[in-house]
Motif scaffolding. Structure first.
Motif, short mmCIF file in Angstrom:
data_model
loop_
_atom_site.label_atom_id
_atom_site.label_comp_id
_atom_site.label_asym_id
_atom_site.label_seq_id
_atom_site.Cartn_x
_atom_site.Cartn_y
_atom_site.Cartn_z
N VAL A 138 0.84 -1.21 0.00
CA VAL A 138 0.00 0.00 0.00
C VAL A 138 0.87 1.25 0.00
CG1 VAL A 138 -1.68 1.32 1.34
CG2 VAL A 138 -1.93 -1.16 1.11
N ALA A 139 1.91 1.24 0.87
CA ALA A 139 2.81 2.40 0.91
C ALA A 139 3.52 2.59 -0.43
CB ALA A 139 3.84 2.22 2.03
N ALA A 140 3.90 1.46 -1.06
CA ALA A 140 4.57 1.55 -2.36
C ALA A 140 3.64 2.12 -3.42
CB ALA A 140 5.08 0.18 -2.78
N VAL A 141 2.36 1.70 -3.39
CA VAL A 141 1.41 2.21 -4.37
C VAL A 141 1.19 3.71 -4.18
CG1 VAL A 141 -1.01 2.13 -5.11
CG2 VAL A 141 0.24 0.01 -4.70
N LEU A 142 1.01 4.12 -2.91
CA LEU A 142 0.83 5.55 -2.64
C LEU A 142 2.06 6.35 -3.07
CD1 LEU A 142 -0.89 5.40 0.86
CD2 LEU A 142 -1.97 5.78 -1.36
N LEU A 143 3.24 5.83 -2.74
CA LEU A 143 4.47 6.52 -3.14
C LEU A 143 4.61 6.56 -4.66
CD1 LEU A 143 7.14 7.86 -2.34
CD2 LEU A 143 8.17 5.59 -2.25
N ALA A 144 4.24 5.45 -5.31
CA ALA A 144 4.33 5.40 -6.78
C ALA A 144 3.37 6.41 -7.41
CB ALA A 144 4.02 3.98 -7.27
N ILE A 145 2.15 6.51 -6.84
CA ILE A 145 1.19 7.49 -7.38
C ILE A 145 1.72 8.90 -7.20
CG2 ILE A 145 -1.12 8.45 -7.05
CD1 ILE A 145 -2.07 5.65 -6.33
N ARG A 146 2.28 9.16 -6.01
CA ARG A 146 2.83 10.50 -5.75
C ARG A 146 3.97 10.82 -6.70
NH1 ARG A 146 6.85 12.79 -2.59
NH2 ARG A 146 6.36 14.84 -1.75
N GLN A 147 4.89 9.87 -6.86
CA GLN A 147 6.02 10.10 -7.76
C GLN A 147 5.56 10.21 -9.20
OE1 GLN A 147 8.36 11.14 -5.47
NE2 GLN A 147 9.77 10.22 -6.91
N ALA A 148 4.56 9.37 -9.57
CA ALA A 148 4.06 9.43 -10.94
C ALA A 148 3.43 10.79 -11.22
CB ALA A 148 3.04 8.32 -11.17
N ASN A 149 2.64 11.28 -10.26
CA ASN A 149 2.04 12.61 -10.45
C ASN A 149 3.12 13.69 -10.48
OD1 ASN A 149 -0.56 11.59 -10.49
ND2 ASN A 149 -0.82 11.76 -8.28
N ARG A 150 4.13 13.53 -9.63
CA ARG A 150 5.20 14.53 -9.59
C ARG A 150 5.97 14.58 -10.90
NH1 ARG A 150 10.57 14.55 -5.70
NH2 ARG A 150 11.25 16.67 -6.20
N LEU A 151 6.12 13.44 -11.56
CA LEU A 151 6.86 13.40 -12.81
C LEU A 151 5.97 13.60 -14.02
CD1 LEU A 151 9.30 10.43 -12.11
CD2 LEU A 151 9.82 12.86 -12.02
N ALA A 152 4.76 13.04 -13.98
CA ALA A 152 3.89 13.10 -15.15
C ALA A 152 3.28 14.49 -15.32
CB ALA A 152 2.79 12.05 -15.05
N SER A 153 2.88 15.13 -14.22
CA SER A 153 2.26 16.46 -14.33
C SER A 153 3.22 17.48 -14.96
CB SER A 153 1.80 16.94 -12.96
OG SER A 153 0.79 16.08 -12.46
N PRO A 154 4.49 17.55 -14.51
CA PRO A 154 5.42 18.47 -15.20
C PRO A 154 5.60 18.15 -16.67
CG PRO A 154 6.33 17.83 -13.08
CD PRO A 154 5.12 16.99 -13.31
N LEU A 155 5.64 16.87 -17.01
CA LEU A 155 5.78 16.51 -18.42
C LEU A 155 4.57 16.96 -19.22
CD1 LEU A 155 7.38 12.95 -18.15
CD2 LEU A 155 8.49 15.08 -18.83
N THR A 156 3.39 16.83 -18.59
CA THR A 156 2.18 17.31 -19.27
C THR A 156 2.25 18.82 -19.48
OG1 THR A 156 0.89 15.52 -18.26
CG2 THR A 156 -0.33 17.40 -19.15
N ASP A 157 2.71 19.55 -18.43
CA ASP A 157 2.86 21.00 -18.56
C ASP A 157 3.86 21.36 -19.65
OD1 ASP A 157 1.03 21.41 -16.61
OD2 ASP A 157 2.48 21.79 -15.00
N LEU A 158 4.99 20.63 -19.68
CA LEU A 158 6.00 20.92 -20.69
C LEU A 158 5.47 20.63 -22.09
CD1 LEU A 158 9.16 19.48 -18.88
CD2 LEU A 158 8.55 21.88 -19.18
N ALA A 159 4.68 19.56 -22.22
CA ALA A 159 4.10 19.25 -23.52
C ALA A 159 3.14 20.36 -23.95
CB ALA A 159 3.38 17.91 -23.46
N GLU A 160 2.34 20.87 -23.00
CA GLU A 160 1.43 21.97 -23.32
C GLU A 160 2.21 23.23 -23.71
OE1 GLU A 160 -0.99 22.45 -19.91
OE2 GLU A 160 -2.20 20.64 -20.26
N THR A 161 3.33 23.47 -23.00
CA THR A 161 4.16 24.63 -23.34
C THR A 161 4.72 24.49 -24.76
OG1 THR A 161 4.78 24.93 -21.02
CG2 THR A 161 6.18 25.97 -22.68
N ALA A 162 5.22 23.30 -25.08
CA ALA A 162 5.74 23.08 -26.44
C ALA A 162 4.64 23.22 -27.48
CB ALA A 162 6.37 21.68 -26.52
N GLU A 163 3.43 22.76 -27.14
CA GLU A 163 2.32 22.89 -28.08
C GLU A 163 1.96 24.36 -28.29
OE1 GLU A 163 -2.26 21.20 -28.70
OE2 GLU A 163 -1.10 20.71 -26.89
N ARG A 164 2.00 25.15 -27.19
CA ARG A 164 1.72 26.58 -27.31
C ARG A 164 2.76 27.26 -28.19
NH1 ARG A 164 2.18 29.92 -23.83
NH2 ARG A 164 3.37 28.83 -22.23
#
Length: 423
Positions: A138-164
């Motif tokens: 459970v701790a690993a899943v929560l940590l994985a979700i947190r890390q995934a959001n921490r890494l995926a959200s910036p990548l999404t923002d960077l992709a939107e910036t590149a698209e702009r």
């Protein structure tokens, strides 16, 4: 990407739990079994020593007396030579853990304990290990979700910036994420956005300047062609045609200068020229337009002045000032020449209302206009004047007086342009 990060993190945790969990279960099972066996061995030896001590003291040895020496759940059989076997406790069913000890008087003690107690203890241990493993998952899943959001959200923002950036919106976001690699990508995108913004601004400015600088020669050319269409006199047609050809040459010069500046704005073409020729050319070009408006354009001042600059650029500056007087001024427009220090000055003035007080300090800024005009004419004129080392200033607001200052010192030749030395 989030799913992959979560799955990979969970897979690593499961592998770690499987490897260390199985090893821990094996070790704990063996430890519990060995501990139970050691306990039974210890109980058998203890009971044998008790029987020895009672036999040596000629004390009674029976099940009632030994009952308190056997723990609940255990079963003991004491064999004394010449006596019947003594049983203490309840004989367990099924698989047992047993141990046999011999005393100094020849007696034997067999101690038994049901193996189910070991099984229960092993089960409790497995349950604890399972709960710890579940908490780890459970701790690993929560940590994985947190890390995934921490890494995926910036990548999404960077992709939107590149698209702009790709869609023509070069505004930098200046957003950072606390991850060095992602922040580096954000830095590069922001730098690219700033460069693209500068390039777009330069292109738009070039387009605006080009349209404004080309408009004046085209207007003059159009007026000459209209004069040709309205007259039947051959001499007038020839005269107007020659003036139109001059306008075409000026138009070609403007285009070449714009192309040259767009390739390398540092390239200059300043030369020493006769200022009277440029002034008379402008007066001749604009006199029909002023005549049509019921106004006049005249020149006065010092003659035969030599100035330093690009004749075409100076003509463009004067044309912008004359056109500005035609559109916003009134009465007679006068072009006066004078000398101040080492500079030749051309003043353009009219009898109109002048420059409003709220526009005086900003009259040379782009998009600043007192009427419905582009607002870039005077800004372009000042840029052209400064490109060859001159300057354009508003000397007086009412009546308006604009001054074009040009150097009278011939430009120095560059080493590459110097004449070769004859030996």
């Amino acid at each position: 990407m989030r799913r992959r990060l979560i799955q990979s993190t969970l897979a690593v945790v499961l592998v770690v739990i499987a490897v260390f969990g199985v090893s821990l279960v094996i070790v704990e099972t063996r430890t519990i079994s060995n501990s139970a066996q050691e306990r039974v061995d210890s109980e058998a030896l203890r009971l044998a020593s008790i029987v020895d001590s009672r036999l040596l003291g000629d004390e009674t040895v029976d099940a009632r007396i030994l009952h308190d020496q056997v723990a609940p759940g255990q079963y003991a059989v004491i064999g004394i030579p010449g006596r019947p076997a003594i049983e203490v406790g309840t004989k367990p069913d099924g698989d047992v853990i047993h141990s046999t000890a011999k005393g100094e008087q020849g007696e034997t003690v067999r101690m038994e304990e049901p193996r189910s107690s070991v099984t229960r203890e092993v089960g409790r241990t497995l349950l604890i290990i399972g709960l710890v493993a579940l908490l780890a998952v459970v701790a690993a899943v929560l940590l994985a979700i947190r890390q995934a959001n921490r890494l995926a959200s910036p990548l999404t923002d960077l992709a939107e910036t590149a698209e702009r950036l790709g869609s023509g919106d070069p505004r930098p976001r200046h957003k950072r994420y606390g991850v060095p690699e992602l922040d580096r990508v954000a830095d590069v995108l922001d730098s690219s956005a700033e460069r693209i913004a500068r390039m777009l601004t330069a292109e738009r400015r070039l387009a605006a300047d080009a349209s404004h600088q080309l408009r004046t020669p085209l207007t003059a050319l159009s007026m000459r062609l209209e004069e040709i269409t309205l007259t039947d006199e051959l001499d007038t047609v020839k005269e107007e045609a020659n003036v139109a050809l001059t306008q075409v040459e000026r138009l070609t010069d403007v285009v070449e200068r714009l192309l040259t500046n767009s390739r390398d704005p540092r390239i200059g073409s300043a030369v020493s020229f006769d200022l009277d020729e440029v002034l008379q050319q402008q007066i001749a070009e604009w006199r029909p337009a002023y005549r049509s408006a019921g106004r006049a354009i005249v020149s006065s001042g010092k003659r035969h002045l030599q100035a330093v600059g690009t004749p075409g650029a100076v003509a463009q500056v004067l044309a912008a000032l004359i056109e500005n007087s035609l559109m916003h001024g009134g009465g007679t427009v006068a072009l006066r020449t004078r000398v101040t220090g080492n500079q030749a000055v051309v003043e353009v003035t009219d009898e109109g209302p002048g420059v409003p007080a709220d526009l005086g300090a900003r009259i040379f800024e782009r998009t600043i206009s007192g009427r419905n005009s582009t607002g870039i004419g005077l800004a372009v004129a000042r840029d052209l004047a400064e490109a060859d080392g001159g300057r354009l200033e508003l000397l007086q607001a009412k009546p308006p007086v604009f001054g074009l200052f040009l150097s009278r010192t011939p430009p120095l030749k560059k080493p590459a342009e110097a004449e070769p030395t004859v030996r």
